[in-house]
Design an enzyme around this catalytic site. Structure first.
Site, PDB file in Angstrom:
ATOM      1  CG  ASP A 146      -1.723   1.249   1.384  1.00 43.58           C
ATOM      2  OD1 ASP A 146      -2.621   1.460   0.554  1.00 43.58           O
ATOM      3  OD2 ASP A 146      -1.463   2.025   2.333  1.00 43.58           O
ATOM      4  CD  GLU A 183      -2.309   2.945  -3.287  1.00 38.46           C
ATOM      5  OE1 GLU A 183      -3.312   3.640  -3.526  1.00 38.46           O
ATOM      6  OE2 GLU A 183      -2.022   2.548  -2.142  1.00 38.46           O
TER       7      GLU A 183
END
Length: 589
Positions: free
Chosen positions: A270, A303
């Site tokens: 993330d 990401e």
């Protein structure tokens, strides 16, 4: 049972820290070992099964250790000099929530049925992102796996499962990175889910959050403030000090636990743009691959808002939000926040994405006011994970609307065909496959003080939007907000399922076999809201024509045979006309 101490009580006795120290608690023979890095505390004690409190032996460099003959199932907490008791930051299981007791667990508490599984090549990936809690926990996800495999999904991606406070959370407020969330089930149930997925030919990826900790239940600040970088903040909490070897080792051990013990097939990291150390990210990738058998297909995905193409020389792929944003602007006309960067020329952005990966490759992004990204045209199409919807893009909206609540179904079908038949890696969001219109809200289960702070924050964030009296829009902590987010099939579920099944089948049989030998052959806008893109696919060529508008568009008919069409497509001689929202895919032999 009596505790067999193996360390003296004196805090003056310091032994050297072992090479490559382990984190948390484990068994070595009949002896249990408890180890924690707490450099801010000179003397730490351990509480065993809620009663006996025993001093730990301080080691070098801020480490503390305790050894005793204790069985699996032993509950423990660490006690600070002021009497405060805290959970193990590397706890593998909790009783009583993240503020409760940590538990000594066996990594070998499950007998694998599919022990020979080695994974699937990345080129075969059709991802499906899901929230474990909304599926009914680990056992609930396992029950859905045959349906997803039958649809043609090849990999599921679980939103974060690191233990968090309460029973409802997106997962990005996790505070115990090694512990599967107790609200979702046991470690054995998680392993059974993964085992069943492998039996069905499905890979399983896990979303992990290594850039911050949640606001409730993280005790690192009390005994290891050095874990955090002074003066550094992320949008979600204190910035982490990745310059410290102990911090890097903590996350390395966490990643390897999920991939080795739990046999996940990959990780999605993330928001790595909030990890200010490219050195750590590259080191982590190298260490993971070196530690695991080479024959396993391990997929590492990031990401990264910064569109750092250099990182994709090591990692397998990046979530490509640019694809989502360009499509979203085309279909909805929305231009607020980051959509403003795509508003002037969404079709040109989409063409660039299909041709070379990122929309922004060093150009100034208007919504950011500065340059974004690096050139990505040299990267294989499979380095980019595209989607029409994901948890962020739906859930960060005030009302959590899915795309079908914002755009015409005919346009969404064209977008789905473009998503699944272009060589970049496609990802679906839970419910998308059966035309769900159920909202996906932001939801939490915080203590009342924190819950009220979140409510006030949402009021400020959306003060210019009319919430129309909808209580769920501004109260993530309400149980109803969570319940309203369960995906339900839409009125035309069978039609959507048939479409997705057909598209995935075409991708599997005609596109995937040559994806390792694939490169762009160019892309360009056609008219006001249509695009043409082509790729070299092995010794063949793939051409996709997508018209999102009601107005027809006409262009030269590519050579080859049609493999899929949608809407009204009229071909005559060497010309083809796409009338209204329509799509055509042509493959040359």
């Amino acid at each position: 049972m009596p505790l067999a101490e193996t360390h003296p009580r004196s805090s003056q006795h310091v032994r050297p820290a072992p090479d490559g120290p382990r984190y948390g608690a484990w068994r070595a023979g009949s002896e249990a070992v408890f180890r924690i890095w707490a450099p801010a505390v000179a003397q730490l004690s351990i509480e065993i099964d809620g009663n006996a409190v025993v001093p730990m032996a301080p080691l070098a460099d801020g480490w503390h250790e305790y050894r005793a003959e204790l069985p699996f199932g032993t509950r423990y907490r660490y006690q600070l000099p002021d009497g405060t008791v805290v959970s193990d930051p590397a706890s593998r299981r909790q009783e009583g929530g993240v503020h409760g007791e940590s538990v000594l667990v066996s990594p070998d508490d499950y007998t694998w049925r599919c022990a020979g599984w080695r994974g699937r090549p990345w080129r075969e990936t059709v991802l499906y992102e899901l929230h474990v809690g909304l599926f009914g926990g680990f056992a609930g996800v396992e029950r859905e796996l045959p349906r997803l495999a039958d649809l043609g999904i090849t990999a599921i991606e679980l939103m974060p499962i690191a233990d968090f406070p309460g029973s409802r959370n997106w997962g990005y407020d996790g505070v115990l990175q090694f512990a599967p969330a107790a609200a979702y089930g046991t470690a054995a149930e998680l392993k059974s889910l993964i085992d069943r997925a492998h039996e069905l030919g499905l890979s399983v990826l896990l979303d992990v959050v290594f850039n911050h900790f949640g606001p409730d239940g993280c005790y690192l600040h009390t005994h290891s403030p050095e874990f955090f970088k002074s003066g550094s903040q992320t949008p979600w909490g204190a910035g982490i000090d990745f310059d410290r070897s102990e911090v890097r080792g903590f996350y390395r051990a966490c990643a390897l636990q999920w991939l080795d013990e739990f046999r996940f097939d990959g990780l999605r990291f993330d928001a790595v743009h909030a990890i200010p150390s490219a050195e750590f990210l590259l080191e982590l990738e190298r260490d993971i691959r070196a530690a695991l058998p080479q024959e396993r297909h391990i997929h590492l995905v990031v990401e990264n808002e910064d569109n750092d193409a250099d990182l994709l020389g090591a990692y397998d792929a990046q979530w490509n939000d640019d694809f989502h944003h360009a499509i979203h602007v085309l279909l909805t006309g929305e231009t607020q926040t980051y959509y403003g960067s795509f508003a002037p020329e969404p079709l040109h952005h989409l063409a660039r994405i299909l041709e070379s990966g990122f929309a922004f490759q060093g150009q100034v992004a208007p919504s950011r006011g500065r340059a974004r990204g690096k050139p990505s045209g040299h990267l294989a199409p499979s380095r980019f994970v595209n989607c029409l919807q994901n948890h962020d893009q739906i859930g960060n909206r005030l009302f959590g609307e899915r795309l079908l609540a914002l755009a015409e179904p005919g346009q969404v079908k064209v977008a789905a065909a473009l998503l699944l038949l272009n060589p970049q890696i496609p990802m679906l969001f839970m419910g998308e496959e059966h035309g769900s219109r159920t909202p996906f809200h932001y939801f939490t289960d915080h203590n009342e003080e924190l819950a009220q702070a979140v409510r006030e924050g949402r009021k400020r964030e959306f003060e210019h939007e009319d919430h129309d009296g909808d209580p769920l829009a501004l109260d993530p902590n309400a149980p109803e907000t969570f319940e309203a987010s369960r995906p339900q099939p839409g009125d035309e579920a069978d039609e959507w399922l048939a479409l997705y099944r057909e598209l995935i089948d075409i991708r599997r049989s005609l596109i995937v076999p040559d994806l390792d030998d694939c490169g762009s052959a160019g892309a360009e806008p056609l008219g006001a809201q249509a695009v043409k893109a082509a790729w070299r696919l092995g010794g063949r060529s793939l051409v996709l024509l997508a018209n999102f508008a009601d107005e027809p568009v006409e262009t030269a008919l590519p050579a080859g045979r049609p493999i899929f069409s949608l809407g009204v497509v009229a071909a005559q001689a060497d010309r083809v006309k796409l009338e209204g929202p329509s799509f055509l895919a042509i493959l040359s032999d």
